[in-house]
Design a protein around this motif. Sequence first.
Motif, PDB file in Angstrom:
ATOM      1  N   TYR A  95     -40.449  11.704 -20.846  1.00 18.48           N
ATOM      2  CA  TYR A  95     -40.010  12.232 -19.553  1.00 18.48           C
ATOM      3  C   TYR A  95     -38.604  12.811 -19.666  1.00 18.48           C
ATOM      4  O   TYR A  95     -37.639  12.072 -19.898  1.00 18.48           O
ATOM      5  N   ALA A  96     -38.519  14.112 -19.472  1.00 21.08           N
ATOM      6  CA  ALA A  96     -37.223  14.791 -19.573  1.00 21.08           C
ATOM      7  C   ALA A  96     -36.386  14.631 -18.318  1.00 21.08           C
ATOM      8  O   ALA A  96     -35.197  14.941 -18.319  1.00 21.08           O
ATOM      9  N   ALA A  97     -37.008  14.151 -17.232  1.00 23.33           N
ATOM     10  CA  ALA A  97     -36.287  13.983 -15.973  1.00 23.33           C
ATOM     11  C   ALA A  97     -36.940  12.856 -15.184  1.00 23.33           C
ATOM     12  O   ALA A  97     -38.163  12.706 -15.182  1.00 23.33           O
ATOM     13  N   GLY A  98     -36.098  12.059 -14.518  1.00 27.46           N
ATOM     14  CA  GLY A  98     -36.583  10.981 -13.670  1.00 27.46           C
ATOM     15  C   GLY A  98     -35.820  10.947 -12.363  1.00 27.46           C
ATOM     16  O   GLY A  98     -34.582  10.954 -12.367  1.00 27.46           O
ATOM     17  N   LEU A 118     -31.949  11.640 -11.303  1.00 23.32           N
ATOM     18  CA  LEU A 118     -31.562  11.919  -9.917  1.00 23.32           C
ATOM     19  C   LEU A 118     -31.743  10.637  -9.122  1.00 23.32           C
ATOM     20  O   LEU A 118     -32.799   9.994  -9.205  1.00 23.32           O
ATOM     21  N   VAL A 119     -30.737  10.253  -8.355  1.00 23.68           N
ATOM     22  CA  VAL A 119     -30.822   9.074  -7.500  1.00 23.68           C
ATOM     23  C   VAL A 119     -30.482   9.477  -6.068  1.00 23.68           C
ATOM     24  O   VAL A 119     -29.710  10.412  -5.842  1.00 23.68           O
ATOM     25  N   THR A 120     -31.069   8.769  -5.099  1.00 24.51           N
ATOM     26  CA  THR A 120     -30.783   9.061  -3.698  1.00 24.51           C
ATOM     27  C   THR A 120     -30.444   7.774  -2.957  1.00 24.51           C
ATOM     28  O   THR A 120     -30.903   6.688  -3.321  1.00 24.51           O
ATOM     29  N   SER A 121     -29.644   7.932  -1.914  1.00 23.58           N
ATOM     30  CA  SER A 121     -29.309   6.808  -1.053  1.00 23.58           C
ATOM     31  C   SER A 121     -28.743   7.364   0.259  1.00 23.58           C
ATOM     32  O   SER A 121     -28.662   8.583   0.445  1.00 23.58           O
ATOM     33  N   SER A 122     -28.360   6.461   1.148  1.00 23.33           N
ATOM     34  CA  SER A 122     -27.754   6.833   2.428  1.00 23.33           C
ATOM     35  C   SER A 122     -26.538   5.947   2.665  1.00 23.33           C
ATOM     36  O   SER A 122     -26.555   4.759   2.338  1.00 23.33           O
ATOM     37  N   ARG A 136     -37.269  13.898   3.793  1.00 23.59           N
ATOM     38  CA  ARG A 136     -36.067  14.741   3.826  1.00 23.59           C
ATOM     39  C   ARG A 136     -35.539  15.018   2.435  1.00 23.59           C
ATOM     40  O   ARG A 136     -34.842  16.009   2.207  1.00 23.59           O
ATOM     41  N   GLU A 137     -35.851  14.154   1.475  1.00 27.51           N
ATOM     42  CA  GLU A 137     -35.301  14.271   0.128  1.00 27.51           C
ATOM     43  C   GLU A 137     -36.254  14.935  -0.860  1.00 27.51           C
ATOM     44  O   GLU A 137     -35.815  15.491  -1.874  1.00 27.51           O
ATOM     45  N   ILE A 138     -37.550  14.875  -0.575  1.00 30.14           N
ATOM     46  CA  ILE A 138     -38.549  15.347  -1.540  1.00 30.14           C
ATOM     47  C   ILE A 138     -38.401  16.829  -1.886  1.00 30.14           C
ATOM     48  O   ILE A 138     -38.472  17.189  -3.082  1.00 30.14           O
ATOM     49  N   PRO A 139     -38.219  17.753  -0.929  1.00 34.56           N
ATOM     50  CA  PRO A 139     -38.087  19.164  -1.317  1.00 34.56           C
ATOM     51  C   PRO A 139     -36.961  19.403  -2.316  1.00 34.56           C
ATOM     52  O   PRO A 139     -37.152  20.080  -3.335  1.00 34.56           O
ATOM     53  N   ALA A 140     -35.786  18.852  -2.031  1.00 31.59           N
ATOM     54  CA  ALA A 140     -34.657  19.042  -2.955  1.00 31.59           C
ATOM     55  C   ALA A 140     -34.921  18.369  -4.292  1.00 31.59           C
ATOM     56  O   ALA A 140     -34.546  18.891  -5.353  1.00 31.59           O
ATOM     57  N   GLN A 160     -37.300  20.552  -6.337  1.00 35.39           N
ATOM     58  CA  GLN A 160     -36.565  21.704  -6.858  1.00 35.39           C
ATOM     59  C   GLN A 160     -35.702  21.298  -8.044  1.00 35.39           C
ATOM     60  O   GLN A 160     -35.645  21.997  -9.061  1.00 35.39           O
ATOM     61  N   TRP A 161     -35.015  20.164  -7.909  1.00 37.10           N
ATOM     62  CA  TRP A 161     -34.169  19.657  -8.998  1.00 37.10           C
ATOM     63  C   TRP A 161     -35.005  19.437 -10.255  1.00 37.10           C
ATOM     64  O   TRP A 161     -34.618  19.848 -11.349  1.00 37.10           O
TER      65      TRP A 161
END
Length: 375
Positions: free
Chosen positions: A264-267, A313-317, A359-363, A366-367
Amino acid sequence: MGLTSNKVLVLAIVLAVLLFVGTVWWWPRLSRRTWWAVVGRVGLLLVTQLSVFVCVALAVNQAFGFYADWADLFGREKGQGVVVNHTVGRGSGGPLEVVGTSPVTDQGSAQPQVGGQIQKIDVFGRRTRIATPAYVYLPPEYFQSAYRTRTFPVAVVLTGYPGTAEALVDKLNYPRTARELAKDGRMQPMILVMLRPTVAPPRDTECVDIPGGPQTESFFAKDLPNAVRAHYRAGGKPGSWGIIGDSTGGYCALKLAMHHPDAYAAGAGLSPYYKAPHDPTTGDLFHGDELLRRRADLLWFIKHQPAPDTSLLVTSSKAGESNYKTTLKFIERVQATNLTRISSIILESGGHNFNTWRREIPAALQWMSGRLNEG
């Protein structure tokens, strides 16, 4: 009628309304101070409130896809889990079988070359003897003559726990989002392989190779890519596969990309956590293997192991997510390496739920598209 059926929800609402009307109707008759009148009032209130609770629970389950059916809810899931000493490949002799197809919703045409196609599959692991259902999204280009010799990059998409693969399709809208982004030129056409990280239900294996148990990490790192490549025109070159998930699936996505950068080149982890829990749903995942336990702690891994050549890539609020401070710490540790690349999506507010992840899935897609090769 199934647990997620609209008929079940409507029936529950109708029953709750009838019980409310019945309570109002019978209340004057139960106003006396006799024991049977008191019992009657308590019983009416209890049954009415219970019916309202059932309505809310059914609606929440439909919105967030926690349980797929009654068997899943009560821990008696019918679907095949781990198969030990099983002859891999029923019927076709291959590691992957297509058991159903459907068009992408809201795409205006049933023709796959116009809107793409969703295939329901069964995957059989040759090495791990794990069998699990999944969904595959094939973009419209996959069926178009101009792309007939092209191989496509692949993104494995994982749910949280307990989660259902169906929720990735009809609640989080991964296929529809991917089609729209590719149509607008914001991402390249990609194959999506959508499934639960829980390949041994009802146990939450946390994508760990459990000593003496399910070899879940090996399934996702080896068996799943091999099965998909054997059946589809999926990328086989380094850098053509990525993995994304939410919650438990987000932890798994990060771990698999870090442990297996060759696969996996991206996670991308949406609201991930960074350490495998130990609770009644997981049981003992490590059986005293201290190195295995530490490697499953991503903060420990990135500090003490050689930095993997992968993108994360990590996400949070800032408000609403419990992982915010840990996410910042993880970003800081990855930045200290010279090889692993890190990106983030930090919202001002957003809970640990489907609305936030939509809200995060499209970006995030794309990433990922920008970091994968065509194949």
